[in-house]
Design an enzyme around this catalytic site. Structure first.
Site, PDB file in Angstrom:
ATOM      1  N   ARG A  16      -7.522   5.906  -5.001  1.00  0.00           N
ATOM      2  CA  ARG A  16      -8.290   6.243  -3.799  1.00  0.00           C
ATOM      3  C   ARG A  16      -7.399   6.745  -2.667  1.00  0.00           C
ATOM      4  NH1 ARG A  16      -9.754   3.232   0.918  1.00  0.00           N
ATOM      5  NH2 ARG A  16      -8.679   1.426   0.068  1.00  0.00           N
ATOM      6  N   ASN A  23     -15.787  -7.253   2.379  1.00  0.00           N
ATOM      7  CA  ASN A  23     -14.578  -6.460   2.576  1.00  0.00           C
ATOM      8  C   ASN A  23     -14.746  -5.487   3.732  1.00  0.00           C
ATOM      9  OD1 ASN A  23     -13.146  -7.667   0.546  1.00  0.00           O
ATOM     10  ND2 ASN A  23     -13.475  -6.042  -0.957  1.00  0.00           N
ATOM     11  N   ARG A  37      -0.679   5.188  -2.679  1.00  0.00           N
ATOM     12  CA  ARG A  37      -0.520   3.730  -2.694  1.00  0.00           C
ATOM     13  C   ARG A  37       0.039   3.184  -3.999  1.00  0.00           C
ATOM     14  NH1 ARG A  37      -6.052   1.996   0.580  1.00  0.00           N
ATOM     15  NH2 ARG A  37      -5.219   2.437   2.652  1.00  0.00           N
ATOM     16  N   LYS A  94     -24.410 -14.120  -1.011  1.00  0.00           N
ATOM     17  CA  LYS A  94     -24.061 -15.473  -1.443  1.00  0.00           C
ATOM     18  C   LYS A  94     -23.300 -16.258  -0.378  1.00  0.00           C
ATOM     19  CE  LYS A  94     -19.807 -14.204  -3.877  1.00  0.00           C
ATOM     20  NZ  LYS A  94     -19.104 -14.267  -5.178  1.00  0.00           N
ATOM     21  N   HIS A 117      -6.631  -4.406  -3.990  1.00  0.00           N
ATOM     22  CA  HIS A 117      -7.272  -3.930  -2.773  1.00  0.00           C
ATOM     23  C   HIS A 117      -8.611  -3.254  -3.022  1.00  0.00           C
ATOM     24  CE1 HIS A 117      -7.456  -2.613   1.349  1.00  0.00           C
ATOM     25  NE2 HIS A 117      -7.398  -1.319   1.037  1.00  0.00           N
ATOM     26  N   GLU A 119      -2.854   8.654   7.871  1.00  0.00           N
ATOM     27  CA  GLU A 119      -2.546   7.715   6.800  1.00  0.00           C
ATOM     28  C   GLU A 119      -2.016   8.457   5.590  1.00  0.00           C
ATOM     29  OE1 GLU A 119      -5.783   5.043   6.026  1.00  0.00           O
ATOM     30  OE2 GLU A 119      -5.720   4.181   8.035  1.00  0.00           O
ATOM     31  N   HIS A 178      -2.876  -2.459  -2.752  1.00  0.00           N
ATOM     32  CA  HIS A 178      -2.377  -2.056  -1.436  1.00  0.00           C
ATOM     33  C   HIS A 178      -0.924  -2.499  -1.315  1.00  0.00           C
ATOM     34  CE1 HIS A 178      -2.039  -1.408   2.861  1.00  0.00           C
ATOM     35  NE2 HIS A 178      -3.224  -0.818   2.842  1.00  0.00           N
TER      36      HIS A 178
END
Length: 510
Positions: free
Chosen positions: A364, A40, A272, A33, A329, A112, A226
């Site tokens: 996640r 993302n 997170r 679109k 997020h 991370e 996030h």
């Protein structure tokens, strides 16, 4: 009336991985679109998690994924993710994908939150998503067409089979795309929230279209926030990757006190949801939160995208304090699919963030999203290239929805975003969820009217997706991962029931 073997809606990583494989043997149409680089995936800074180092193992990655997901994950899907991930990553490298390396040629691996090892591959420092998209676009063949600025509005159902999709072109003319295989790769829904890291175009279109066609949706209550979006003039203006905290940055109050001490053993690299709630509580009490980056040497070279973002918003890197706020997020839930990305509607597939493979569980693990797109898009392509055909399902029960009038007055986009942040945000309760459902539900019963403007259809999709999230959140009477109910304490026992939104607006426990 364009016809192809495969139609893919969306142009992010999962869409392009599938297309780059399928176009070797099939005619493929991708349409989006906006333009092909609005996704993302393009904004992804952190990288791709994969156990490619000899000291690491797929089992360690597997365990980390389950712990972060609060043991709500589908274990077989997680095994598929972590065991196949290194194989597909190495294949991409052989085909020319360039991840960052040190002076001796070894892959530079980042660390991370909630990972036991340094296993995050990067490209261009903090521009991994952009590098992956550019690489994949370069691998598309002539029999793959990309059509921009065409907005999908609804799936075409016939005899229980998905046979295509209706869309509006640049001039708002109705266009029909027919295909043997229809793949939804529309991304998540972060932009239905006031604060988000997502591209502004990512508003849950895929969830809404699938729901109207009668697809099952799973775990929609699990939205990941996030912890560190860059804050400027009261707005969230972009993402500050978790990789910054992986390199030693610390969350502090204005007076310098670290906020994560005493909250979690992993401190700033805790999962997170925990870090986001800690920041949320400080902001709710009127305090500002900053990310202290003073200890990171060569910050501009290591994080050029974030440095540019700071410069554009008048925030000095040299001062070493980045103002941050949590924001929507990633969606852990989505359209329910099996291991080959098939939905309960024959002919309709979903891949990437719009799909719920159950690899992420309730929360996640950092940098598993790009890996999920790579692994499951490849598996989907394998299935189609192997000649697997959709089966007609005449028993498929399409939703009974009302014919929409030519004009409907919806909430404004800004009102929807504020309501979602207030009632279905980082902290939730029954009263707020019921209030949002009461306001949104009357609009969920409409079919899309092709005479509506794209703006009206977008707001309809935002409302539908918001209703799906709130309805699922109301049924999950516990706090787990990205779903936190302040009116219900966190339960220590295992609670593995799934919340599924089915035909006729049934929100059920399974």
């Amino acid at each position: 009336m364009p016809k192809s073997d495969v139609v893919i809606i969306g142009s992010g990583l999962a869409a392009l991985v599938a297309a780059s494989r399928l176009c070797m043997d099939k005619n493929v149409i991708i349409f989006t679109k906006s333009n092909k680089r609005h996704s993302n995936s393009m904004l992804a800074q952190g990288g791709v998690a994969s156990s490619v180092d000899q000291e690491d193992s797929w089992f360690s990655h597997y365990q980390d994924t389950l712990v972060a997901g609060c043991n709500h994950n589908e274990e077989d899907a997680v095994r598929q993710l972590v065991r196949n991930g290194p194989l597909y990553i190495n294949e991409m490298i052989k085909c020319g994908m360039k991840f960052d390396r040190d002076n001796t040629g070894n892959l530079l691996l980042g660390h991370e939150g909630a990972h036991s090892y340094r296993r995050i591959l990067h490209a261009g420092g903090d521009a991994t998503g952009e590098a992956l998209i550019s690489f994949l676009l370069g691998r598309l063949k002539e029999n793959c067409s990309i059509i921009e600025h065409h907005m999908a509005i609804d799936l075409i159902m016939d005899d229980g089979l998905c046979r295509g999709v209706n869309a509006l072109d640049e001039d708002n003319n109705l266009v029909t795309y027919n295909a043997d295989y229809v793949i939804l790769a529309t991304g998540g829904c972060g932009a239905i929230y006031e604060y988000t890291s997502n591209d502004s175009s990512v508003i849950g279109d895929g969830y809404a279209m699938a729901f109207r066609a009668g697809a099952e949706l799973l775990d929609m209550e699990f939205v990941q926030f996030h912890p560190t979006l860059l804050k400027s003039n009261g707005l969230a203006v972009g993402l500050v990757s978790e990789a910054v905290r992986g390199e030693g940055a610390v969350l502090r109050l204005g007076n310098g006190l670290p906020i994560m001490e005493g909250i979690h053993p992993l401190l700033d690299l805790a999962p997170r949801d925990i870090v986001s709630r800690a920041i949320y509580n400080e902001l709710k009490n009127g305090k500002d939160v900053f990310l202290d980056i003073s200890m990171i040497q060569n910050f501009k070279e290591r994080f050029p995208t974030i440095s540019k973002l700071c410069s554009e918003n008048g925030i000095s890197i040299e001062e070493g304090k980045l103002p941050v706020v949590p924001g929507a997020h990633f969606m852990m839930g989505g359209i329910k699919v099996n291991e080959m990305s098939e939905t309960n509607i024959p002919g309709l597939y979903a891949v990437g963030e719009v799909a719920c493979t159950r690899v992420h569980g309730a929360n996640r693990l950092a940098s598993n999203s790009l890996l999920e797109g790579i692994v499951f898009a490849n598996r989907l392509a394998d299935s189609i290239l192997d000649g697997n055909k959709p089966r007609i399902n005449k028993n498929h029960d399409k939703l009974n929805v009302e014919q929409a009038p030519n004009y409907v007055e919806f909430f404004s986009k800004q009102d929807i975003q504020k309501l979602m942040m207030k009632h279905v945000g980082i902290v939730r309760n029954r009263e707020g969820l019921e209030e949002l459902i009461r306001q949104f539900e009357p609009h969920v019963h409409y079919k899309i009217n092709s005479s509506w403007s794209k703006e009206s259809i977008s707001r309809m999709n935002m409302i539908t997706t918001g209703w799906l999230i709130a309805s699922s959140a109301l049924r999950r009477e516990e706090s787990r991962g990205g779903h936190y109910r302040e009116d219900i304490p966190i339960q220590k026992k295992e609670w593995i029931k799934k919340v599924i939104v089915r035909n006729r607006y049934e929100v059920v426990l399974s």
